[in-house]
Motif scaffolding. Structure first.
Motif, PDB file in Angstrom:
ATOM      1  N   UNK A   1      11.269 -18.954   7.368  1.00  0.00           N
ATOM      2  CA  UNK A   1      11.434 -18.735   8.990  1.00  0.00           C
ATOM      3  C   UNK A   1      11.981 -19.941   9.624  1.00  0.00           C
ATOM      4  N   UNK A   2      12.936 -19.789  10.421  1.00  0.00           N
ATOM      5  CA  UNK A   2      13.364 -21.034  11.363  1.00  0.00           C
ATOM      6  C   UNK A   2      13.570 -20.438  12.733  1.00  0.00           C
ATOM      7  N   UNK A   3      12.656 -19.960  13.462  1.00  0.00           N
ATOM      8  CA  UNK A   3      12.714 -19.252  14.516  1.00  0.00           C
ATOM      9  C   UNK A   3      12.873 -20.378  15.990  1.00  0.00           C
ATOM     10  N   UNK A   4      13.687 -21.445  15.686  1.00  0.00           N
ATOM     11  CA  UNK A   4      14.008 -22.171  17.034  1.00  0.00           C
ATOM     12  C   UNK A   4      14.066 -23.873  16.411  1.00  0.00           C
ATOM     13  N   UNK A   5      13.937 -23.964  15.113  1.00  0.00           N
ATOM     14  CA  UNK A   5      14.087 -25.338  14.856  1.00  0.00           C
ATOM     15  C   UNK A   5      15.406 -25.783  14.500  1.00  0.00           C
ATOM     16  N   UNK A   6      16.515 -24.887  14.293  1.00  0.00           N
ATOM     17  CA  UNK A   6      17.661 -25.342  13.978  1.00  0.00           C
ATOM     18  C   UNK A   6      18.641 -25.003  15.196  1.00  0.00           C
ATOM     19  N   UNK A   7      18.246 -25.810  16.229  1.00  0.00           N
ATOM     20  CA  UNK A   7      18.939 -25.527  17.556  1.00  0.00           C
ATOM     21  C   UNK A   7      19.469 -27.007  18.102  1.00  0.00           C
TER      22      UNK A   7
ATOM     23  N   UNK B   1       5.427 -26.041   9.001  1.00  0.00           N
ATOM     24  CA  UNK B   1       5.386 -27.697   9.447  1.00  0.00           C
ATOM     25  C   UNK B   1       6.058 -27.723  10.565  1.00  0.00           C
ATOM     26  N   UNK B   2       5.705 -28.892  11.389  1.00  0.00           N
ATOM     27  CA  UNK B   2       6.413 -29.081  12.604  1.00  0.00           C
ATOM     28  C   UNK B   2       6.046 -30.473  12.862  1.00  0.00           C
ATOM     29  N   UNK B   3       7.135 -31.322  13.453  1.00  0.00           N
ATOM     30  CA  UNK B   3       7.123 -32.565  13.745  1.00  0.00           C
ATOM     31  C   UNK B   3       6.142 -33.056  14.931  1.00  0.00           C
ATOM     32  N   UNK B   4       5.797 -32.117  15.894  1.00  0.00           N
ATOM     33  CA  UNK B   4       4.973 -32.506  16.984  1.00  0.00           C
ATOM     34  C   UNK B   4       3.597 -31.761  17.072  1.00  0.00           C
ATOM     35  N   UNK B   5       3.398 -30.462  16.679  1.00  0.00           N
ATOM     36  CA  UNK B   5       2.342 -29.752  17.117  1.00  0.00           C
ATOM     37  C   UNK B   5       1.283 -29.967  16.044  1.00  0.00           C
ATOM     38  N   UNK B   6      -0.188 -30.370  16.137  1.00  0.00           N
ATOM     39  CA  UNK B   6      -1.209 -30.500  15.277  1.00  0.00           C
ATOM     40  C   UNK B   6      -1.608 -29.422  14.693  1.00  0.00           C
ATOM     41  N   UNK B   7      -1.412 -28.028  15.082  1.00  0.00           N
ATOM     42  CA  UNK B   7      -1.717 -26.789  14.602  1.00  0.00           C
ATOM     43  C   UNK B   7      -0.637 -26.709  13.395  1.00  0.00           C
ATOM     44  N   UNK B   8       0.253 -27.198  13.112  1.00  0.00           N
ATOM     45  CA  UNK B   8       0.843 -26.973  11.915  1.00  0.00           C
ATOM     46  C   UNK B   8       0.126 -27.589  10.551  1.00  0.00           C
TER      47      UNK B   8
ATOM     48  N   UNK C   1       8.025 -20.409   4.181  1.00  0.00           N
ATOM     49  CA  UNK C   1       7.661 -21.432   4.734  1.00  0.00           C
ATOM     50  C   UNK C   1       8.255 -21.048   6.299  1.00  0.00           C
ATOM     51  N   UNK C   2       7.523 -21.641   7.243  1.00  0.00           N
ATOM     52  CA  UNK C   2       7.679 -21.529   8.716  1.00  0.00           C
ATOM     53  C   UNK C   2       8.340 -23.158   9.401  1.00  0.00           C
ATOM     54  N   UNK C   3       9.538 -23.140   9.142  1.00  0.00           N
ATOM     55  CA  UNK C   3      10.348 -24.657   9.666  1.00  0.00           C
ATOM     56  C   UNK C   3      10.222 -24.535  11.081  1.00  0.00           C
TER      57      UNK C   3
ATOM     58  N   UNK D   1      14.364 -19.911  -3.188  1.00  0.00           N
ATOM     59  CA  UNK D   1      14.701 -19.401  -4.511  1.00  0.00           C
ATOM     60  C   UNK D   1      15.910 -18.500  -4.612  1.00  0.00           C
ATOM     61  N   UNK D   2      16.463 -18.229  -5.726  1.00  0.00           N
ATOM     62  CA  UNK D   2      17.572 -17.202  -5.580  1.00  0.00           C
ATOM     63  C   UNK D   2      17.215 -16.147  -5.254  1.00  0.00           C
ATOM     64  N   UNK D   3      18.017 -15.553  -4.369  1.00  0.00           N
ATOM     65  CA  UNK D   3      17.842 -14.061  -3.767  1.00  0.00           C
ATOM     66  C   UNK D   3      16.638 -14.350  -2.732  1.00  0.00           C
ATOM     67  N   UNK D   4      16.301 -15.556  -2.217  1.00  0.00           N
ATOM     68  CA  UNK D   4      15.426 -15.748  -1.191  1.00  0.00           C
ATOM     69  C   UNK D   4      16.074 -15.570   0.169  1.00  0.00           C
ATOM     70  N   UNK D   5      15.329 -15.576   1.147  1.00  0.00           N
ATOM     71  CA  UNK D   5      16.031 -15.479   2.520  1.00  0.00           C
ATOM     72  C   UNK D   5      15.700 -16.157   3.756  1.00  0.00           C
ATOM     73  N   UNK D   6      16.282 -16.692   4.590  1.00  0.00           N
ATOM     74  CA  UNK D   6      16.205 -17.374   5.784  1.00  0.00           C
ATOM     75  C   UNK D   6      16.484 -16.530   6.914  1.00  0.00           C
ATOM     76  N   UNK D   7      15.496 -16.502   7.804  1.00  0.00           N
ATOM     77  CA  UNK D   7      15.202 -15.768   8.919  1.00  0.00           C
ATOM     78  C   UNK D   7      15.402 -16.909  10.087  1.00  0.00           C
ATOM     79  N   UNK D   8      16.247 -16.597  11.006  1.00  0.00           N
ATOM     80  CA  UNK D   8      16.410 -17.888  11.995  1.00  0.00           C
ATOM     81  C   UNK D   8      17.011 -17.252  13.273  1.00  0.00           C
TER      82      UNK D   8
END
Length: 140
Positions: A65-71, A38-45, A19-21, A90-97
């Motif tokens: 991936x949360x490369x700017x959405x948790x700001x 997903x994105x609340x603004x961009x139609x390309x999502x 997921x690209x948050x 999922x268990x063992x999953x990863x969040x990159x932010x």
């Protein structure tokens, strides 16, 4: 007729989902296998929505991936966003932010959260995340 049990097993144990948050213009689409942005603004999502109305089920993602959405917002807002994102892992999953270290002006009237190592350590302890690497970048 779809075998719901088999489908649930496939999505939970076989298919790697990413997921690209807050994906913005979805520039990682096609570069990362099974990426849904997903994105609340961009139609390309792939999905036009925010964190709170994203249609993901608990424990559905291997990587987020949360490369700017948790700001944006205050400490409680950030905690709630991270809790939401973590619920999809999922268990063992990863969040990159990526967090904005100094905050920046924006034209939407949103309050930038000022990330620093203290805040990263706080949320990692609060939400039982393991921090592998912190990289500070100041390019304002």
């Amino acid at each position: 007729m779809i075998d719901q049990e088999a489908q649930d097993y496939f999505y939970k144990h076989v298919w790697q989902s990413n997921i690209d948050a807050g994906c913005g213009i979805n520039f990682l689409k096609g570069k990362i296998k099974n990426l849904i942005g997903y994105d609340p603004v961009f139609a390309e999502a792939d999905i036009i929505c925010g964190h709170w109305d994203a249609p993901f089920k608990p424990e559905c993602a291997d990587v987020i991936l949360a490369l700017g959405s948790v700001n944006w917002g205050n400490h409680d807002d950030i905690a709630h966003m991270l809790i939401k994102l973590k619920s999809w892992l999922k268990p063992g999953g990863r969040l990159y932010m990526r967090g904005a270290p100094g905050g920046y002006k924006n034209d939407q009237g949103l309050k930038w959260f000022q990330w620093g190592t203290k805040e990263i350590d706080y949320y990692a302890r609060l939400l039982d995340f393991e921090v592998e690497r912190i990289e500070l970048e100041y390019n304002t």
